[in-house]
Each structure stands twice: as C-alpha cells, then as structure tokens.
Design a protein around this motif. Structure first.
Motif, mmCIF file in Angstrom:
data_model
loop_
_atom_site.group_PDB
_atom_site.id
_atom_site.type_symbol
_atom_site.label_atom_id
_atom_site.label_comp_id
_atom_site.label_asym_id
_atom_site.label_seq_id
_atom_site.Cartn_x
_atom_site.Cartn_y
_atom_site.Cartn_z
ATOM 1 N N PHE A 133 0.830 -1.205 0.000
ATOM 2 C CA PHE A 133 0.000 0.000 0.000
ATOM 3 C C PHE A 133 0.868 1.260 0.000
ATOM 4 N N GLY A 134 1.889 1.280 0.854
ATOM 5 C CA GLY A 134 2.788 2.430 0.875
ATOM 6 C C GLY A 134 3.577 2.564 -0.413
ATOM 7 N N LEU A 135 4.006 1.433 -0.982
ATOM 8 C CA LEU A 135 4.757 1.465 -2.242
ATOM 9 C C LEU A 135 3.883 1.979 -3.378
ATOM 10 N N TRP A 136 2.614 1.609 -3.376
ATOM 11 C CA TRP A 136 1.698 2.117 -4.414
ATOM 12 C C TRP A 136 1.550 3.632 -4.305
ATOM 13 N N MET A 137 1.458 4.151 -3.088
ATOM 14 C CA MET A 137 1.343 5.606 -2.933
ATOM 15 C C MET A 137 2.614 6.303 -3.412
ATOM 16 N N ILE A 138 3.771 5.693 -3.196
ATOM 17 C CA ILE A 138 5.024 6.307 -3.638
ATOM 18 C C ILE A 138 5.130 6.282 -5.158
ATOM 19 N N ILE A 139 4.771 5.150 -5.769
ATOM 20 C CA ILE A 139 4.859 5.044 -7.225
ATOM 21 C C ILE A 139 3.875 5.988 -7.899
ATOM 22 N N SER A 140 2.663 6.095 -7.337
ATOM 23 C CA SER A 140 1.622 6.963 -7.917
ATOM 24 C C SER A 140 1.646 8.361 -7.309
ATOM 25 N N GLU A 141 2.785 8.780 -6.816
ATOM 26 C CA GLU A 141 2.885 10.029 -6.067
ATOM 27 C C GLU A 141 2.443 11.239 -6.893
ATOM 28 N N LYS A 142 2.956 11.358 -8.110
ATOM 29 C CA LYS A 142 2.638 12.524 -8.932
ATOM 30 C C LYS A 142 1.158 12.563 -9.290
ATOM 31 N N LYS A 143 0.609 11.425 -9.631
ATOM 32 C CA LYS A 143 -0.805 11.381 -10.001
ATOM 33 C C LYS A 143 -1.698 11.699 -8.810
ATOM 34 N N LEU A 144 -1.352 11.192 -7.636
ATOM 35 C CA LEU A 144 -2.160 11.455 -6.443
ATOM 36 C C LEU A 144 -2.016 12.905 -5.984
ATOM 37 N N LEU A 145 -0.830 13.484 -6.153
ATOM 38 C CA LEU A 145 -0.653 14.889 -5.797
ATOM 39 C C LEU A 145 -1.465 15.798 -6.708
ATOM 40 N N ALA A 146 -1.571 15.407 -7.990
ATOM 41 C CA ALA A 146 -2.316 16.242 -8.936
ATOM 42 C C ALA A 146 -3.804 16.274 -8.613
ATOM 43 N N GLN A 147 -4.319 15.253 -7.932
ATOM 44 C CA GLN A 147 -5.752 15.212 -7.603
ATOM 45 C C GLN A 147 -6.118 16.231 -6.529
ATOM 46 N N LYS A 148 -5.168 16.559 -5.645
ATOM 47 C CA LYS A 148 -5.385 17.562 -4.591
ATOM 48 C C LYS A 148 -6.661 17.274 -3.805
ATOM 49 N N SER A 149 -6.679 16.119 -3.192
ATOM 50 C CA SER A 149 -7.847 15.716 -2.413
ATOM 51 C C SER A 149 -7.958 16.557 -1.147
ATOM 52 N N ASP A 150 -9.198 16.831 -0.739
ATOM 53 C CA ASP A 150 -9.439 17.570 0.496
ATOM 54 C C ASP A 150 -9.875 16.652 1.630
ATOM 55 N N ASN A 151 -9.739 15.334 1.437
ATOM 56 C CA ASN A 151 -10.053 14.370 2.483
ATOM 57 C C ASN A 151 -8.910 14.336 3.482
#
Length: 906
Positions: free
Chosen positions: A423-441
């Motif tokens: 789970f942590g590795l997935w967040m690191i690999i998808s870091e740029k894509k997840l940062l671009a979403q700018k979630s407010d959760n």
C-alpha cells in the motif's frame, strides 16, 4: 540532508532597502523563501502603517476575484491548475489588474442582473401559462358541476330574500394563481377558517419544477382556483394570498379570451427563451475566458498582498528614503539572499545597493531543518512533540530506523506487513498522479503524507514476521523442524484424546540455532504462548534498554556542542554508569543465560527475575536443592560484581543531585569576588567615569551589558562599539555612529559583550554590582536538579517497564490474527460440501479479508503506531531532547501556490 542531524546555524540580519527597490527585493526573497522577518512595528496600529492603502487595494481585488471564482463554480466549470508560478507584478501593474477585474466583475454583475430579471419574467409567464391551461381544463371538465353549483347558490339566495327584495341572479367570481406546494395544506385551512367555508378551492400540481431566478434551485408549485361570491370575500381571499406569498394572475372569464391569452403568453415565452439562451451563452463565454486566467490572477494578487504586508513590518527612514528590516536567515543561505537582493535591485532599476548587515543578538534563533519528501514525515513526528532547541541534536534521522522497527516488533506479521508495504509502495509510485488530484479528504491526506513511513513500517513488519515465523497466524516450514518424534510409536499417536508432550531433552535433536526465525513446530504446540512470552519479553527489555542508552549517548553531543564540560562530568557519566550498572547488567544476564544454558540444563537454570530481586536485597544463599534451584547464582563471584554495580549506581545519585548546583554557585561567588577586587583597584571615580551607571545593565548569564542611553537604540547591538585594551586611567569611550530603529544617527551603541579594560597589562571584565545576584538563584537551580535526578532515576525503571508494551502488543496482534483465522476462514476450509463449498469459502474469505484489513491492519496498526510514538517521545527523547525551540517560518510564496481557492483564506 547535511543539517538534519543538527539545526542550521542562523544569523539575525539587518537590511537597508531603498524605497524604489524594496518591493522587488521582497518579491525575490519571497520566491527564495529563506528569510524570516521580524515585525519592527508591533506597537503600531494596522491602519497607521505605511502600505495600508495598498493592502486594502489587494483585498478589494481579492473580493472581485472571489466573486469571479464563485460564478465560475456556479457554472460548474473547473479552474485548471497548470502548475504556473508567475512573478509578483510590479506595483504599476496593479492599475491594469484592477481595471481587468473591474471590467469582468461589472460585466458579470450586469449579465447576472439581466438574467435574473429575464428569469423572473420567464417564471411569471410560465406560471401564467400553467394557470391558463389548468383553468381551461378545469372549466371544460367540470362545466356541469359548476352549473349545479350556481343553481344551488341561486336557490339559497332566493330563500333568504323572500319578502325583502326582488330575486336576482347569482354571480360567482374566481381567482387563480400559483403557490409553493409545501404551503398548500396551510393555505387551504386558512381559507376555510377565514371564509367560514364560503369559498370553493380547487388545485392541481405543476409536474415540472420551476427554477428560482435568484438561487437557481428547483421550486415545486401548484395551480389553485378559488370561487367566491361578493366583494368582501374577494378582498379577504386576496389578503390570504398575499400572506402566503401566492402569485395571483389575471384569468379571463370566457374560454375564447383564455385561448387568445394563452397563445400570446406562449409566444412571449418562446421569445424569452431565445433571449435567455443568448444571455447564458454570453455569460458562459465571459466565464470561460476568465476560467483560464483566474488561477494566475489569484497567485499574483496574493503575492502582491504578501509583499505589502511584509513591507508594513519594516521601519521607514524618512531622511534616507529607505526601509529598515530585520530577520533571521540561515548562514549558509546568506549568499543566496544577497543574490536575490541584487536581482531585486536590477528589476527595479535602483542604482543604490541594498545593505545586509549581520547583527549580534542574545535572542534565541529559530530552528530550521532542511528536509525532503522522505525525511519530512519523520521530522513532523518529532516536531509534534516539540520543536528542537536551537542547534541541539535532532532525533528525526535516528527515528527513520528506530520508529518503523519498534512498530514492527509490535506488528510482526509477514502477511500484514506485506499488505502495508505494498500500500505504501503504491502511494510512492503513484505520487505525482495522487498529488495532482489535490484531495481535500483529511484522513487520506494524512495517510499520503506518511507514505514513506507506512512503507518502511510494512517492510520492517515483514522482516519481524519472518523472525516470528508468522504470516496470517500461520508459520513457514522452509527449513523443517529441529524437533524429532522418535520415542512415541505410531500406534500411540493414533489414540484419540491423548495428550503427549515433547521433552526438549529427548526430542530436540539439533544443537545449533534454527536457521531463520522461530521453529514452525511452536505454531502447533499448546505451550506456544509460554515460549513466545519469554522470548518477546526479554527481547523487549533488551531493545528498550539499548534505545535508552543510545538516547543518553546522544546527549553528550549536545554537551560537547555547547561546551558544557560540567554536564559531561556530573550528568552524562553518572547517567551512563547508573543505567549500565542496573539495567545494562540485566541485559548481560539475559545473554549470559541464553549462551550458557542449553536444552539439557534449561529446567534448572536460575530465574532472571529472582536473581535481579536478590541483587537489591543482597541475598545470595539458596535454600533447598543446591543443584537445581532458581535462586542459585549464575556464576562465581556474582555477589562481588553485583554489589559493586549496585554501590556504583547508588553513588551516582548524589553526584547528579548535588555537584552541579554547588559548582555553579561557586563559580558565581568567584565572579562576585573578582568584580569587587577589580572595583577596589580601579576606584569608584575611574569606574564611574568609564561606565556611567545609567547605561550599566545585565544579561541573562550574569555578564555586564551597557544599557542604551537613547531609547531608540536597538537591543541587538548594531553599530557596536567594542572597547578593547586601553591604557590604565582611560576616562573616555570612543564614539562611533550607529543607526537606530528609525534610522536616526545616535552618539553610540554599546557592545553586548563584556566591556573590558586593560589594567596593569591584564584584561578584566567590568561587571555591575547592582542586581547581579538576582541573576543566580541557587534554590531554583537546586530544585531543577532535584527534579532532573528523580525523573532520570525513576524514569529508568518506569521506562524499562514501559518497553514491555513491545511484548504485549506483539502477543495481542498474534492472538487476534489466530482467533480471526480459526473463527472465520478455517470454518470454510473444514466444510466438506461438494460444489457449493467453493461459494462458502469465497464468501467467508471476503469476510475474513475485510476483518483483517479493518481490525488488524487499520485499528491494530494505529494502536501500534501510537505506542511507538509514545516510546520515542517519552522513553527515548527524554534522555537528551529539550524541544523548547520555535520553528523557522520564512517569508515564502509557497503558501500561495498551495491554496486551492480564495474561499480558504477568507
């Protein structure tokens, strides 16, 4: 990374900025983000500062942009973020920006006003059309019913008027209109009671919702028709309609007139639709044009406002037309600051250079660590306890290893650790894509911010799970088992309900340790918990004492850095001796027992707990069996060694308690005697001539500091006068020009350092005698040392016991995992149901997987995380970490780039 082990060295700098270059220089410093300015006008009202009008203009532009942004969102358009970072516009560009925003806002307001009026007209025409249609349908469908109603009313009127007047025909009037659907029941009741049942009400719902012209929300309404007789009832009905805000519309009596009116209303509605569409298209074009630029506009306005807000913190020198600023800056970044100031001068076209002057001060500088996205999470964990004191050892780099490891000791499961790691590795690999979403959760942002921590915790948990030989409560049998069943016959093993035990002396056939982790046979044994308890409990004690010792060792780096030899001698060394004599010896006994006693001697090995208790009771004689007794000593000479260690530990307590306060008191008294001797040699006349009493002061360390004779002089010592060796009998002080807060020239500013004069070839510090003793409070220092000593001595005991949570939570996690497996998933594996059994297995697997994630990964993981946090904050950091600093908050435009909307900064 070079400064993560200790905060960066900071310097208090004074800037002299020309007025025409101040804006551009501050803009460049905002882009650099390495200067924390001090408010030199903290006593000045916000409305009396120099650039208050510019700040108001920025706030007005913010209001206009907020309105434009609101309209864009109302149109359901998304504001794109292209990652742009425009420079702060020049002050002369503010006029163009204001004109642009004014034009767009005025156009939008005009369009919205016209659209609102058109929508209101369209709503009224739509309601009128519905009234005409519903009324026409009603009269067509109920023509005979209305005729009978008129006939009954005529007969009633004739009976009432017999003998009074000639007969007349009955004329029934009616009113038609629209009312919100939720008000209809109350409206009907009010009509009944107010008119005493003398009105006839019929209504029908309008199927399609209407649009509110102001808010745009859907509104459901109903058409009503009210029949009445007489002008009095008509007036009463109108008042009731006004009270319920029901809209009344003219409705002709004849069907032909209603048809003609309906055709006219329909034609006008078609024309209004066309005009509304054109208005909406124009509004959409305006918003689409603003949509592409509004993000850039917001950044520009916020940067302008931040610059002027910062400029309001500076002092203005009228005589030199310059601004004076003070702020903290990392010493390593001074060259970068100078380059930014030069760039600002070049941008503004100023010919006068900006002066940056490092200042001497006794203020505590802010704490600044350079971190990256990997170390930032661990630094935040440390900062949550307390910001590190200036230049003290930072626990964050050590927590990068110790934090996930101690978590893994409590969360040791190879299966659960692998899921967490992936789970942590997935967040690191998808870091740029997840940062671009700018979630407010907020919950998701917390997990994402700690993605590197989660990854390391999962990786370490996988490792400890392999050591525990535990994965989803099951063990790996890779290397086989070191236990062999050679004495029990197969026929005996087939006897039901028989309890057999494996004696280590008979069934353990391997004299070497298991290759990796714990033997898998323990997973099947009934005494598994007893064995694992002993192993994990001793491991927890070893890890805890090791980390506490490491924390004490880190403290010596603080003492060396701050050149505190006294703390090394009377704190560090006694603390190490105390910890190693009592608890380090306990760890050595654990290893001694593991190494010395093999399988055949395990049953007669001395008990660690009893031996440790006997050490404090000085009991070294064992009653009973002298060959197999838990109270027997481990080795020869144990009494002598333990007595020496115990005496050494006890002797360290008065050293930590008494030596430091009395040494500090002795130093203080020695300084007092030196001052008195010096004053006696100089004489009162010479001393008064050299240092006037009104400028003599005292610093926090008891060193003499001259007080400023001018109230405008800074307490930080810019333009310092340093008095070096002077001939004996000197009676004057050289005066040098300096700059006050307001930029005025003052006679002299005196150095913060001790004033020294040369007397008969020796340099002697002049210290004042007034209020000098108030700087040293022996009682406070002694009480502080008593608290420190008691806290350390008792803390060594309580903290060692606190580390047993490593064993307790590890045991709880393993047992929860085993219970979940046996009570849920193993039930499906035991079923012998053809075909349909696979469905049951799949359903129970889903149930087991959800419980595993919710209970063992999320809840149990959070519990282990909190306990690890406590071990670092209390047990580890308390040995060396003070944490009473304050963070370095530089003036930076980064916050502007991070904002999502102007609504966030209202």
């Amino acid at each position: 990374m070079g400064t993560i082990f200790r905060s960066e060295e900071m310097s208090l700098c004074q800037l002299f900025l020309q007025s025409e270059a101040a804006y551009a220089c501050v803009s460049e410093l905002g882009e650099l983000g390495l200067m924390q300015f001090k408010d030199l006008n903290h006593g000045v009202n916000a409305f009396q500062r120099k650039f208050v009008n510019e700040v108001r203009r920025c706030e007005e532009m913010e209001r206009k942009l907020r309105y434009i942004e609101k309209e864009i969102k109302k149109e359901k358009l998304k504001i794109p973020d292209y990652g742009e970072n425009p420079k702060a516009p020049a002050p002369k560009e503010m006029v163009d920006l204001e004109a642009t925003y004014e034009k767009i806002e005025g156009e939008l307001r005009e369009v919205n006003t016209n659209a609102e009026a058109l929508k209101r007209n369209f709503l009224e025409l739509t309601e009128l059309r519905e009234v005409l249609i519903k009324t026409q349908n009603f009269f067509s469908a109920h023509r005979h019913e209305m005729g009978s109603l008129v006939h009954d009313a005529q007969q009633a009127l004739n009976q009432d008027e017999v003998g009074f007047a000639p007969q007349q025909s009955v004329q029934l009037g009616f009113l038609a209109g629209c009312i919100p659907r939720e008000k209809l029941p109350a409206f009907e009741r009010m009509l009944w009671f107010a008119c005493r049942g003398n009105v006839f009400l019929r209504y029908e719902e309008i199927q399609q919702p209407m649009e509110d012209p102001v808010t745009g929300d859907p509104v459901f309404k109903s058409v009503f028709i009210i029949f009445f007789q007489g002008e009095q009832l008509k007036a009463r009905v109108k008042k009731i309609c006004e009270g319920f805000k029901a809209a009344l519309y003219p409705c002709p009596d004849s069907p032909q007139e209603r048809e003609e009116m309906l055709k006219g209303v329909s034609t006008r509605l078609e024309d209004l639709k066309m005009v509304l569409n054109q208005t909406q298209d124009h509004r959409h074009r305006v918003l689409v044009g603003a949509q592409k630029e509004v993000r850039t506009w917001i950044i520009k306005v916020e940067k302008i406002k931040a610059i002027y807000h910062t400029l309001n913190m500076f002092n203005f020198d009228v005589s030199h037309n310059s601004l004076i600023a003070e702020g903290w800056c990392p010493v390593r970044a001074l060259e970068d600051v100078q380059m930014a100031l030069k760039q600002g001068e070049k941008t503004s076209g100023s010919t006068i250079p900006t002066i940056i002057h490092p200042m001497k001060t006794r203020e505590t500088p802010p704490t600044f660590f350079r971190t990256n996205k990997f170390t930032k999470g661990f630094q935040n964990i440390v900062d949550a306890y307390g910001i590190a004191s200036y230049r003290e050892v930072n626990p964050a780099p050590y927590a990068i290893i110790t934090f996930p490891f101690l978590f893994a000791v409590m969360f040791g499961d190879a299966g659960h650790g692998s899921i967490m790691f992936m789970f942590g590795l997935w967040m690191i690999i998808s870091e740029k894509k997840l940062l671009a979403q700018k979630s407010d959760n907020e919950i998701w942002n917390t997990f994402f911010g700690g993605r590197y921590i989660i990854t390391l915790m999962g990786l370490f948990s996988t490792y400890t799970g392999v050591i525990y030989n535990d994965a989803f409560s099951k063990s790996f049998n890779i290397f086989g088992s070191a236990w062999r069943n050679e004495d029990y016959k197969e026929s005996l093993l087939e006897v039901p309900d028989i309890e057999l035990t494996l004696d280590p002396a008979l069934f353990f056939r391997n004299s070497t340790p298991y290759p990796l982790g714990i033997d898998p046979i323990w997973q099947l044994s009934d005494n598994k918990i007893t064995f694992l308890n002993s192993f994990k409990m001793k491991t927890a004690v070893i890890l805890g004492i090791s980390q506490m010792l490491f924390g004490i060792i880190l403290g010596i780096f603080n003492h060396i850095h701050f050149r505190s030899v006294l703390n090394i001698l009377v704190e560090f060394i006694p603390e190490v001796i105390f910890l190693l004599s009592l608890f380090g010896y306990l760890v050595s006994l654990v290893y001694f027992k593991w190494i010395t006693f093999d399988v055949s001697q395990a049953s007669c090995a001395p008990a660690l707990l009893i031996q440790y208790i006997n050490m404090f009771m000085f009991k070294y004689t064992a009653d009973g069996d002298q060959k197999c007794n838990a109270q027997l000593p481990f080795y020869k000479g144990q009494q002598t060694i333990q007595t020496i260690l115990l005496v050494a530990a006890v002797a360290c307590v008065p050293v930590m308690l008494l030596v430091k306060p009395f040494v500090l008191r002795s130093r203080h008294n020695k300084k007092l005697r030196e001052i008195e001797a010096m004053r006696g040699r100089l004489g009162a006349h010479s001393t008064d001539a050299l240092i006037p009493n009104e400028i003599i002061g005292e610093n926090s360390a008891g060193n003499g500091v001259p007080r400023k004779p001018n109230a405008d002089l800074k307490a930080d010592g810019e333009g310092d006068i340093e008095l070096g060796p002077m001939p004996a009998g000197a009676d004057n002080i050289e005066e040098l020009p300096s700059t006050s807060q307001a930029g005025d020239s003052v006679p002299a500013s005196v150095s913060q350092k001790d004033i020294s004069v040369n007397i008969e070839g020796a340099t002697t510090s002049l210290l004042p005698d007034e209020d000098f003793e108030d700087d040293f409070e022996f009682g406070e220092i002694f009480i502080h040392q008593v608290i420190h000593t008691i806290e350390f001595c008792l803390g060594c005991i309580s903290h060692t016991a606190s580390y047993l949570r490593l064993w307790a939570l590890s045991l709880a996690h393993a047992q929860l995992s085993e219970v979940l497996w046996q009570m849920v998933f193993s039930l499906a594996l035991k079923m012998d149901i053809p075909w349909f059994g696979s469905v049951i297995v799949f359903v129970l697997w889903i149930f087991w997987a959800n419980l595993t994630i919710a209970v063992l990964l999320v809840m149990e993981g959070l519990s282990a995380f909190l306990h690890t946090l406590r071990l670092h904050w209390v047990e580890f950091q308390s040995k060396f970490y003070v944490g009473d600093g304050y963070s370095f908050n530089p003036f930076s435009f980064k916050f502007v780039l991070d904002i999502e909307s102007l609504e966030d900064i209202k």
